[in-house]
Scaffold this motif. Structure first.
Motif, PDB file in Angstrom:
ATOM      1  N   TRP A   9      38.471  12.208   7.674  1.00 45.13           N
ATOM      2  CA  TRP A   9      39.157  13.014   6.656  1.00 45.13           C
ATOM      3  C   TRP A   9      40.320  13.783   7.263  1.00 45.13           C
ATOM      4  CZ3 TRP A   9      38.272  13.549   1.344  1.00 45.13           C
ATOM      5  CH2 TRP A   9      38.952  14.589   0.718  1.00 45.13           C
ATOM      6  N   GLY A  62      31.055   8.501   1.759  1.00 50.09           N
ATOM      7  CA  GLY A  62      31.782   9.554   2.431  1.00 50.09           C
ATOM      8  C   GLY A  62      33.144   9.028   2.859  1.00 50.09           C
ATOM      9  N   ALA A  63      33.860   9.808   3.639  1.00 47.29           N
ATOM     10  CA  ALA A  63      35.228   9.433   4.008  1.00 47.29           C
ATOM     11  C   ALA A  63      35.284   8.118   4.778  1.00 47.29           C
ATOM     12  CB  ALA A  63      35.864  10.552   4.824  1.00 47.29           C
ATOM     13  N   THR A  76      30.974  15.099  -1.866  1.00 48.17           N
ATOM     14  CA  THR A  76      30.419  14.748  -0.563  1.00 48.17           C
ATOM     15  C   THR A  76      28.972  14.290  -0.746  1.00 48.17           C
ATOM     16  OG1 THR A  76      31.803  16.403   0.530  1.00 48.17           O
ATOM     17  CG2 THR A  76      29.898  15.569   1.762  1.00 48.17           C
ATOM     18  N   TYR A 105      36.496  14.660  -6.021  1.00 43.44           N
ATOM     19  CA  TYR A 105      36.013  15.160  -4.740  1.00 43.44           C
ATOM     20  C   TYR A 105      34.502  15.380  -4.782  1.00 43.44           C
ATOM     21  CZ  TYR A 105      40.928  15.844  -3.698  1.00 43.44           C
ATOM     22  OH  TYR A 105      42.266  15.632  -3.479  1.00 43.44           O
ATOM     23  N   ALA A 122      28.223  12.218   9.216  1.00 40.74           N
ATOM     24  CA  ALA A 122      28.927  13.385   8.684  1.00 40.74           C
ATOM     25  C   ALA A 122      30.031  13.825   9.642  1.00 40.74           C
ATOM     26  CB  ALA A 122      27.945  14.522   8.438  1.00 40.74           C
ATOM     27  N   ASP A 127      32.800  11.310   9.358  1.00 42.68           N
ATOM     28  CA  ASP A 127      33.505  11.542   8.092  1.00 42.68           C
ATOM     29  C   ASP A 127      34.537  12.655   8.226  1.00 42.68           C
ATOM     30  OD1 ASP A 127      32.203   9.569   6.699  1.00 42.68           O
ATOM     31  OD2 ASP A 127      30.762  10.904   5.732  1.00 42.68           O
ATOM     32  N   LYS A 128      34.159  13.726   8.912  1.00 40.67           N
ATOM     33  CA  LYS A 128      35.084  14.846   9.072  1.00 40.67           C
ATOM     34  C   LYS A 128      36.300  14.443   9.898  1.00 40.67           C
ATOM     35  CE  LYS A 128      35.394  19.747  10.240  1.00 40.67           C
ATOM     36  NZ  LYS A 128      36.778  19.592  10.709  1.00 40.67           N
ATOM     37  N   GLN A 145      25.172  13.587  -0.227  1.00 47.88           N
ATOM     38  CA  GLN A 145      24.175  14.320   0.534  1.00 47.88           C
ATOM     39  C   GLN A 145      23.256  13.349   1.272  1.00 47.88           C
ATOM     40  OE1 GLN A 145      24.404  17.779   0.620  1.00 47.88           O
ATOM     41  NE2 GLN A 145      26.288  17.245  -0.498  1.00 47.88           N
TER      42      GLN A 145
END
Length: 390
Positions: free
Chosen positions: A52, A341-342, A36, A34, A45, A48-49, A38
């Protein structure tokens, strides 16, 4: 279950779907590393959230459950096939689980989140129930699904509901794993996964009720096999509609209760076991929704057979995704965990899934089984005469 082609078409496609969803989840998790990245722009971002949250809502705790359910169905098919020949499959099945444990330990060395080794050990629970009446097997499965140990923890916490709990024991193991996954050599990762990582995964499975849920799903799969639920028929179509309705009715309140856990105000000592119970039931209900929806769509659109080649090579597919995925994301390989990222990891997962599916299509043109499936089959039936295998 007397129509092998129609039965196996749906089972293979559903198993392939589970493999793909597992692949996608593992990628956005960087195979349990895990991290994330930067410096990503705000819009990425935010995406990505969403990715996820959506992927875990759809597949987190559900994909492995589908796999476990189908494991039980496969056991029934093999058990019944041998019973029709007057043979008891259980001794050979026990040996088959020993072999699966070997595959699982290899996979655990590469990726500590392996489920094959857990399935191999917990799969032995099918041996004593294989000849029990379906009603009794169902009772045993329901008791396991009720999460009896979590209820015991809840009862023990009644006297001190506000007691502050220590972190789950598995967290310390996973914290150590991050270090060698990022910075260790391939030998460091393999040794760490087999010792530290595997211990953490077993503890996590215990802490989250998986060690009760998995054998219960095996048993439910066996019962589904007995009842012929995966044969393509109008009766089963009506069955899946009923399952879908009941699962939706169960899932909505369970999910709402789980989502509001921060407002329960019952004290942390009571909240943790209750959250384990509600989460396991919620995931089970949504798993039933996924299986019912997939089965119903399969009736209308056989194009879902797109997943079948992966399902026919599920053991090979599962192990290969671990080998390739960890080499892509871990520090000893390309170290993509630092840059994906995701959203990007999901894109990588989709590409890998498509490539793996194409490999399966190519391989199955000239082979009846995947390479690991063939090895597992031959080792399972070692010592049998050619006549008995015919």
């Amino acid at each position: 279950m007397n129509a092998p082609s129609s039965r196996l078409d749906l089972l293979d496609a559903l198993r392939g779907f589970a493999i793909v969803s597992i692949m996608l989840l593992h990628n956005i998790e960087h195979f349990d590393l895990y991290f994330t990245p930067q410096g990503a722009p705000a819009w990425l971002a935010a995406v990505d959230k969403v990715v996820w949250d959506s992927m875990f809502f759809l597949f987190g705790g559900k994909s492995y459950a589908i796999f476990a359910l189908l494991f039980g169905v496969t056991f029934y098919i093999q058990f019944q096939h041998r019973a029709q020949r007057g043979e008891d499959f259980r001794p050979r099945y026990a040996w088959r689980m020993v072999l699966l444990l070997g595959f699982g330990l290899f996979n655990s060395m590469v990726y500590h989140g392996d489920i094959l080794s857990l399935y191999a050990v917990l799969g032995l629970a099918l041996i004593p129930v294989a000849r029990l009446r379906s009603a009794l097997v169902l009772v045993i499965a329901v008791i396991l699904l009720l999460q009896p140990y979590a209820w015991l923890e809840w009862y023990m916490a009644l006297s001190a509901p506000n007691e502050k709990l220590a972190d789950p024991a598995s967290w310390a193991y996973f914290g150590r794993a991050n270090d060698y996954m990022k910075h260790g050599s391939i030998a460091d990762v393999w040794i760490g996964n087999l010792t530290n990582g595997k211990t953490g995964v077993i503890l996590w499975s215990w802490e989250n009720g998986r060690l009760f849920q998995i054998p219960a799903l095996f048993m439910l799969g066996m019962l589904a096999g007995r009842a012929g639920w995966f044969a393509l028929s109008e009766e089963n179509k009506r069955r899946w509609w009923r399952v879908l309705f009941l699962a939706v009715v169960a899932f909505i309140p369970l999910y709402l209760i789980k989502s509001s856990s921060g407002n329960w105000n019952v004290g942390p000592a009571l909240e943790r076991p209750l959250l384990i119970i509600i989460t396991s039931w919620s995931n089970l209900a949504f798993m039933a929704i996924l299986v019912a929806c997939f089965s119903l769509v399969f009736y209308a659109r056989p194009a879902l057979a797109f997943f079948s080649p992966l399902g026919r090579m599920s053991l090979t597919s599962y192990v290969v995704q671990s080998v390739v995925g960890t080499a892509l994301y871990y520090g000893y390989g390309l170290g993509l965990y630092q840059h994906t990222g995701a959203t990007l990891a999901l894109a990588v997962g989709i590409v890998l899934a498509l490539a793996q599916r194409q490999f399966s299509v190519w391989w199955l043109r000239s082979h009846a089984q995947g390479p690991l499936e063939a090895l597992w089959h031959r080792a399972t039936w070692a010592g049998q005469t050619r006549r008995k295998l015919a």
